[in-house]
Design a protein around this motif. Structure first.
Motif, PDB file in Angstrom:
ATOM      1  N   ARG A 458       0.839  -1.196   0.000  1.00  0.00           N
ATOM      2  CA  ARG A 458       0.000   0.000   0.000  1.00  0.00           C
ATOM      3  C   ARG A 458       0.876   1.249   0.000  1.00  0.00           C
ATOM      4  O   ARG A 458       1.865   1.333   0.717  1.00  0.00           O
ATOM      5  CB  ARG A 458      -0.917   0.014   1.215  1.00  0.00           C
ATOM      6  N   GLY A 459       0.481   2.223  -0.818  1.00  0.00           N
ATOM      7  CA  GLY A 459       1.240   3.463  -0.893  1.00  0.00           C
ATOM      8  C   GLY A 459       2.486   3.371  -1.742  1.00  0.00           C
ATOM      9  O   GLY A 459       3.293   4.303  -1.769  1.00  0.00           O
ATOM     10  N   PHE A 460       2.686   2.246  -2.433  1.00  0.00           N
ATOM     11  CA  PHE A 460       3.878   2.068  -3.284  1.00  0.00           C
ATOM     12  C   PHE A 460       3.948   3.182  -4.333  1.00  0.00           C
ATOM     13  O   PHE A 460       2.968   3.490  -5.004  1.00  0.00           O
ATOM     14  CB  PHE A 460       3.796   0.710  -3.979  1.00  0.00           C
ATOM     15  N   GLN A 461       5.123   3.790  -4.461  1.00  0.00           N
ATOM     16  CA  GLN A 461       5.318   4.874  -5.420  1.00  0.00           C
ATOM     17  C   GLN A 461       6.319   4.444  -6.491  1.00  0.00           C
ATOM     18  O   GLN A 461       7.516   4.352  -6.223  1.00  0.00           O
ATOM     19  CB  GLN A 461       5.829   6.146  -4.711  1.00  0.00           C
ATOM     20  N   PRO A 462       5.850   4.151  -7.686  1.00  0.00           N
ATOM     21  CA  PRO A 462       6.763   3.734  -8.758  1.00  0.00           C
ATOM     22  C   PRO A 462       7.525   4.915  -9.324  1.00  0.00           C
ATOM     23  O   PRO A 462       7.194   6.077  -9.052  1.00  0.00           O
ATOM     24  CB  PRO A 462       5.805   3.153  -9.804  1.00  0.00           C
ATOM     25  N   LYS A 463       8.550   4.623 -10.111  1.00  0.00           N
ATOM     26  CA  LYS A 463       9.253   5.681 -10.824  1.00  0.00           C
ATOM     27  C   LYS A 463       8.296   6.339 -11.812  1.00  0.00           C
ATOM     28  O   LYS A 463       7.293   5.753 -12.225  1.00  0.00           O
ATOM     29  CB  LYS A 463      10.460   5.109 -11.564  1.00  0.00           C
ATOM     30  N   HIS A 464       8.621   7.564 -12.204  1.00  0.00           N
ATOM     31  CA  HIS A 464       7.704   8.331 -13.056  1.00  0.00           C
ATOM     32  C   HIS A 464       7.384   7.595 -14.348  1.00  0.00           C
ATOM     33  O   HIS A 464       6.261   7.673 -14.844  1.00  0.00           O
ATOM     34  CB  HIS A 464       8.315   9.694 -13.367  1.00  0.00           C
ATOM     35  N   ARG A 465       8.332   6.846 -14.900  1.00  0.00           N
ATOM     36  CA  ARG A 465       8.117   6.191 -16.189  1.00  0.00           C
ATOM     37  C   ARG A 465       7.022   5.128 -16.089  1.00  0.00           C
ATOM     38  O   ARG A 465       6.414   4.758 -17.085  1.00  0.00           O
ATOM     39  CB  ARG A 465       9.414   5.586 -16.701  1.00  0.00           C
ATOM     40  N   TYR A 466       6.759   4.618 -14.866  1.00  0.00           N
ATOM     41  CA  TYR A 466       5.725   3.607 -14.677  1.00  0.00           C
ATOM     42  C   TYR A 466       4.444   4.192 -14.070  1.00  0.00           C
ATOM     43  O   TYR A 466       3.460   3.478 -13.928  1.00  0.00           O
ATOM     44  CB  TYR A 466       6.214   2.502 -13.723  1.00  0.00           C
ATOM     45  N   GLN A 467       4.472   5.452 -13.669  1.00  0.00           N
ATOM     46  CA  GLN A 467       3.429   5.993 -12.811  1.00  0.00           C
ATOM     47  C   GLN A 467       2.025   5.882 -13.409  1.00  0.00           C
ATOM     48  O   GLN A 467       1.092   5.410 -12.753  1.00  0.00           O
ATOM     49  CB  GLN A 467       3.725   7.467 -12.492  1.00  0.00           C
ATOM     50  N   TYR A 468       1.853   6.303 -14.659  1.00  0.00           N
ATOM     51  CA  TYR A 468       0.498   6.335 -15.207  1.00  0.00           C
ATOM     52  C   TYR A 468      -0.107   4.936 -15.273  1.00  0.00           C
ATOM     53  O   TYR A 468      -1.258   4.722 -14.861  1.00  0.00           O
ATOM     54  CB  TYR A 468       0.475   6.981 -16.590  1.00  0.00           C
ATOM     55  N   ASN A 469       0.631   3.977 -15.771  1.00  0.00           N
ATOM     56  CA  ASN A 469       0.088   2.623 -15.872  1.00  0.00           C
ATOM     57  C   ASN A 469      -0.110   1.987 -14.497  1.00  0.00           C
ATOM     58  O   ASN A 469      -1.006   1.147 -14.323  1.00  0.00           O
ATOM     59  CB  ASN A 469       0.978   1.752 -16.754  1.00  0.00           C
ATOM     60  N   HIS A 470       0.693   2.380 -13.520  1.00  0.00           N
ATOM     61  CA  HIS A 470       0.458   1.933 -12.147  1.00  0.00           C
ATOM     62  C   HIS A 470      -0.876   2.483 -11.649  1.00  0.00           C
ATOM     63  O   HIS A 470      -1.659   1.768 -11.008  1.00  0.00           O
ATOM     64  CB  HIS A 470       1.600   2.399 -11.246  1.00  0.00           C
ATOM     65  N   ASP A 471      -1.154   3.746 -11.962  1.00  0.00           N
ATOM     66  CA  ASP A 471      -2.411   4.362 -11.540  1.00  0.00           C
ATOM     67  C   ASP A 471      -3.609   3.693 -12.214  1.00  0.00           C
ATOM     68  O   ASP A 471      -4.646   3.471 -11.584  1.00  0.00           O
ATOM     69  CB  ASP A 471      -2.401   5.855 -11.862  1.00  0.00           C
ATOM     70  N   VAL A 472      -3.467   3.378 -13.502  1.00  0.00           N
ATOM     71  CA  VAL A 472      -4.550   2.679 -14.223  1.00  0.00           C
ATOM     72  C   VAL A 472      -4.800   1.318 -13.594  1.00  0.00           C
ATOM     73  O   VAL A 472      -5.959   0.922 -13.368  1.00  0.00           O
ATOM     74  CB  VAL A 472      -4.198   2.532 -15.720  1.00  0.00           C
ATOM     75  N   ASN A 473      -3.726   0.609 -13.281  1.00  0.00           N
ATOM     76  CA  ASN A 473      -3.871  -0.712 -12.683  1.00  0.00           C
ATOM     77  C   ASN A 473      -4.525  -0.614 -11.311  1.00  0.00           C
ATOM     78  O   ASN A 473      -5.339  -1.475 -10.928  1.00  0.00           O
ATOM     79  CB  ASN A 473      -2.504  -1.379 -12.564  1.00  0.00           C
ATOM     80  N   PHE A 474      -4.220   0.438 -10.563  1.00  0.00           N
ATOM     81  CA  PHE A 474      -4.840   0.643  -9.247  1.00  0.00           C
ATOM     82  C   PHE A 474      -6.343   0.854  -9.394  1.00  0.00           C
ATOM     83  O   PHE A 474      -7.142   0.290  -8.641  1.00  0.00           O
ATOM     84  CB  PHE A 474      -4.198   1.851  -8.549  1.00  0.00           C
ATOM     85  N   LEU A 475      -6.744   1.656 -10.391  1.00  0.00           N
ATOM     86  CA  LEU A 475      -8.174   1.903 -10.622  1.00  0.00           C
ATOM     87  C   LEU A 475      -8.899   0.609 -10.982  1.00  0.00           C
ATOM     88  O   LEU A 475      -9.943   0.281 -10.399  1.00  0.00           O
ATOM     89  CB  LEU A 475      -8.350   2.936 -11.735  1.00  0.00           C
ATOM     90  N   VAL A 476      -8.342  -0.109 -11.938  1.00  0.00           N
ATOM     91  CA  VAL A 476      -8.995  -1.332 -12.411  1.00  0.00           C
ATOM     92  C   VAL A 476      -9.064  -2.388 -11.306  1.00  0.00           C
ATOM     93  O   VAL A 476     -10.054  -3.125 -11.192  1.00  0.00           O
ATOM     94  CB  VAL A 476      -8.239  -1.894 -13.639  1.00  0.00           C
TER      95      VAL A 476
END
Length: 793
Positions: A458-476
């Motif tokens: 929980r609260g994992f913060q990826p590098k910027h290059r992965y950020q958007y797809n990490h956010d999409v995966n969190f939503l889904v």
């Protein structure tokens, strides 16, 4: 004939060398100033096919409803078991207020637990009860938080605005007209959202922010694309060093590198004058211009050094170089320019601008490298070390010449042609798996989420290059809604969107779509009506139907969310939430909608129109690319073939040059299929541009080879001499440019890394094809000049 023309052109130009060089310097200063004004394109309209029926329908109705132009700011609680605590709710309130005040956001269309449009309702013995989700007089106390929990459960927002596990909630904001002429400034909005993320994660240690939406994805791509300049200058420096190592002449290396860089400056200056901009996809063009310029510059230096090694002075060697390369160089560059222009048939703004920019850049190379490089070297000359290297090479067979000259012999030529035919077969077989559009979840332009196949803390913060797809995966993973939404527009007569016949047909479409593979859920005015009817009848599921009583339907409209109909009740959206936006998913879903619409459209009741939402835009783009991919490639080859035919007046020349190019294109498509790279806006131009790069190699080799054959040499000897001069330059260029782009795999933009792989393959395979397959074909197609051969004997 061509020889007299070449001599006339070279003589005329060299007669006014000082004036040409002075004009070149002045033009470079002027265009350099203009190039400094070029801007990054922020207009999403240029990235989609505006004339496609889906986009036309979207634009026609975008002011009526929410058609998918939105962002979701997800506020995650990282320390407590759920969101029902005072610190989290204060953070959510502050985020909601900041999003509300952002430029580009429609303040009338924001949904959050803190906005008044998010309500709960229930039916009791006393009648209807309801209110805002945030309790009246909320003060953060345990009592109010418990009441908030109850209100959330009664609101129907679990899975939509509140996560299924109650550990996060969403601020859902509609954007202003992002596709209008005065649309949202996407990079500015994306930067503000990124600043919001950073500020709140520092201010509230218990909070992690995730942001998804078409505008945020586009902003992240544009932001990351700025590092392309770093790769460009790295490649420029690397090529300059390799040129110096190969030529052993610092004057030649700096002249070629400098003039090639100036060609890029001219290209940027001219496109800036024409009102064009730079976008993430056309950032490839300056490098391609530089690469093609270097390719021709190397040919110039190599030819000039050979003339100098033969005893000519600098001026005579430079003039002879221009004479020798005038025709093949012009043909190659014109083939590139006109071939690139064929991309213009694709009705997507960024591709059309890329076509124009690439064509302009190639036309500039005619001046910067084909004319100016030999003129500059006519004054500077080449170093003694370069001349001695050429003279030493003339006394012994070059390893390259010894290796590739063997393919002119009949046995190896036959084997080579059989291998090429097998390559065509293998390429065609594997390229059948080539897909149009995206093949991965999330945003394939950016790198995939490292937590896609495993659970991150929980609260994992990826590098910027992965950020958007990490956010999409969190939503889904945490919500019932998807980041990929296809919006079907149901058009009815005025004040008839809640008529029974229309609702029944809309409900039938929703049922059909829920049974299509890849569809998560469907939300319609009919499904909302069923829920309202159930609530109004003590929660009895027997009432979960569309009533035939119009008065009952009218009554339900008083509780209907305004996002499900427009002001005059003539349009209602069908929200189809998808598992992903892969090409096959979009094809399957849009085909199902189109089939249903064809069978059920009735202007007196309801007409279904595709499509909006981010999935609708993707589907329109995929269809445009699919319709134009092969016609564009066929046109590229047709144009190049005609120009080769006009230049050499020989069908044999066309076959010798085009066959290796075709093999490269087929194998490139097979490689894309095996690497999971789809054909889309970012990759389609690479396929066409690869032809333009490769044709230069073939034209230069064929031109020199035919020249030696006309002198009466046999094919093997003629090809050995060709390899010592032009062939060596082709090999050096292919390897050098491949080494330059292979480092793109380290880019933070995945599509640039993909392009780096494709370009590396094309640079190398075009080089191999020209050096290996062209002489094998020549074994059966080309003959020495018989009369001169007899004279030599």
């Amino acid at each position: 004939m061509s020889g007299r023309i070449s001599k006339g052109i070279a003589g005329g130009l060299f007669a006014v060398r000082p004036l040409i060089l002075l004009a070149f310097i002045v033009a470079t200063v002027v265009l350099g100033l203009q190039a400094s004004k070029i801007q990054l394109n922020t207009d999403i309209r240029k990235m989609i096919p505006l004339d496609h029926p889906y986009i036309q329908n979207f634009l026609e109705h975008q002011s009526d409803l929410n058609l998918g132009n939105d962002i979701r700011v997800i506020v995650e609680e990282t320390q407590h078991d759920d969101i029902f605590n005072a610190d989290y709710m204060q953070a959510l309130k502050d985020v909601t207020d900041d999003v509300f005040a952002m430029e580009g956001v429609d303040p009338s269309k924001i949904s959050s637990l803190w906005t008044s449009n998010v309500r709960w309702n229930e039916v009791t013995e006393q009648g209807f009860q309801g209110g805002e989700v945030i309790p009246l007089g909320y003060d953060g106390s345990e009592q109010k938080l418990e009441q908030l929990r109850t209100n959330v459960l009664r609101s129907g927002q679990v899975g939509r605005l509140v996560a299924d596990n109650f550990r996060s909630s969403v601020v859902h904001a509609q954007l202003l007209d992002a596709l209008g002429k005065d649309g949202v400034d996407i990079p500015a909005l994306s930067a503000k959202l990124e600043l919001l993320r950073s500020d709140y994660q520092k201010k509230y240690p218990n909070v992690s922010i995730h942001i998804v939406g078409l505008a945020k994805k586009a902003g992240d791509v544009m932001s990351a694309a700025q590092e392309v300049a770093m790769f460009f200058f790295f490649t420029l420096a690397l090529i300059a060093v390799l040129l110096l190592v190969d030529t052993r002449c610092i004057r030649s290396a700096l002249t070629v590198t400098g003039c090639s860089f100036i060609a890029v400056i001219w290209q940027l200056g001219i496109v800036s004058y024409l009102g064009f901009t730079i976008d993430p996809y056309s950032m490839l063009v300056p490098f391609l211009v530089f690469a093609i310029a270097v390719s021709h510059g190397v040919q110039v230096v190599n030819t000039l050094a050979n003339f100098a090694a033969g005893g000519m002075d600098s001026r005579t060697a430079a003039r002879s170089t221009l004479e020798a390369l005038c025709v093949p160089g012009m043909v190659a560059l014109l083939s590139d320019a006109i071939g690139f222009l064929t991309l213009y048939i694709i009705d997507i703004g960024v591709i059309r601008e890329l076509a124009m920019a690439a064509s302009i850049g190639v036309a500039v190379i005619i001046i910067s490298n084909l004319v100016v490089v030999p003129m500059v070297l006519s004054y500077l000359g080449v170093s003694g070390a370069a001349v001695r290297k050429i003279q030493a090479g003339d006394k012994k067979d070059h390893p390259l010449a010894t290796l590739f000259a063997r393919f002119t012999k009949t046995p190896l030529a036959i084997v080579s042609i059989v291998i090429a035919l097998a390559g065509y077969g293998v390429g065609i077989y594997y390229s059948q798996d080539l897909k149009i559009g995206d093949l991965d979840k999330g945003a394939p332009e950016l790198w995939p989420d490292p937590c896609a196949d495993q659970e991150c803390p929980r609260g994992f913060q990826p590098k910027h290059r992965y950020q958007y797809n990490h956010d999409v995966n969190f939503l889904v993973s945490n919500y019932s809604v998807s980041a990929d939404v296809l919006v079907v527009m149901a058009k009815t007569p005025v004040e008839s969107c809640n008529a029974y016949e229309a609702m029944e047909t809309i409900d039938d479409l929703a049922w059909q779509m829920r049974n299509v593979e890849g569809v998560q859920d469907v939300v319609t005015i009919a499904s909302a009506t069923k829920q309202i009817a159930t609530n109004m009848n003590e929660g009895s599921l027997k009432w979960a139907t569309v009533s035939r009583d119009q008065y009952a339907l009218n009554n339900a409209m008083s509780f209907m969310p305004d996002s499900l109909y427009n002001l005059n009740c003539s349009l209602t959206p069908v929200y189809v939430f998808l598992d992903d936006h892969k090409a096959e998913t979009l094809d399957r879903v849009t085909a199902a909608v189109a089939k249903f619409a064809k069978a059920h459209n009735n202007p007196d009741q309801v007409v279904f129109k595709l499509a909006s939402g981010n999935a609708g835009v993707e589907a329109a783009t995929n269809q445009t690319i699919a319709a134009n991919q092969y016609p564009m490639l066929a046109l590229v080859y047709a144009v190049v073939s005609v120009l080769i035919l006009l230049a050499f007046r020989s069908l044999r020349a066309v076959i010798c040059i085009i066959v290796p190019l075709g093999l490269t294109s087929i194998l490139c498509q097979a490689l894309m299929a095996q690497l999971g790279i789809g054909v889309k806006v970012a990759t389609l131009p690479v396929i066409a541009l690869g032809v333009g790069i490769g044709v230069d190699y073939g034209i230069y080799i064929y031109s020199k080879l035919s020249e030696f054959l006309k002198q009466g040499m046999d094919l093997e000897q003629a090809y050995k001499e060709t390899l010592k001069t032009t062939g060596k330059a082709v090999a050096f260029t292919g390897i050098t440019l491949a080494v330059g782009v292979v480092f793109w795999v380290f880019s933070s933009i995945k599509f640039q890394a993909d392009m780096g792989i494709l370009l590396t393959f094309m640079f190398l395979w075009n080089m191999i094809g020209a050096l290996w397959l062209l002489p094998a074909l020549g074994r059966f197609l080309l003959k020495p000049d018989a009369a001169r051969a007899r004279q030599r004997d």
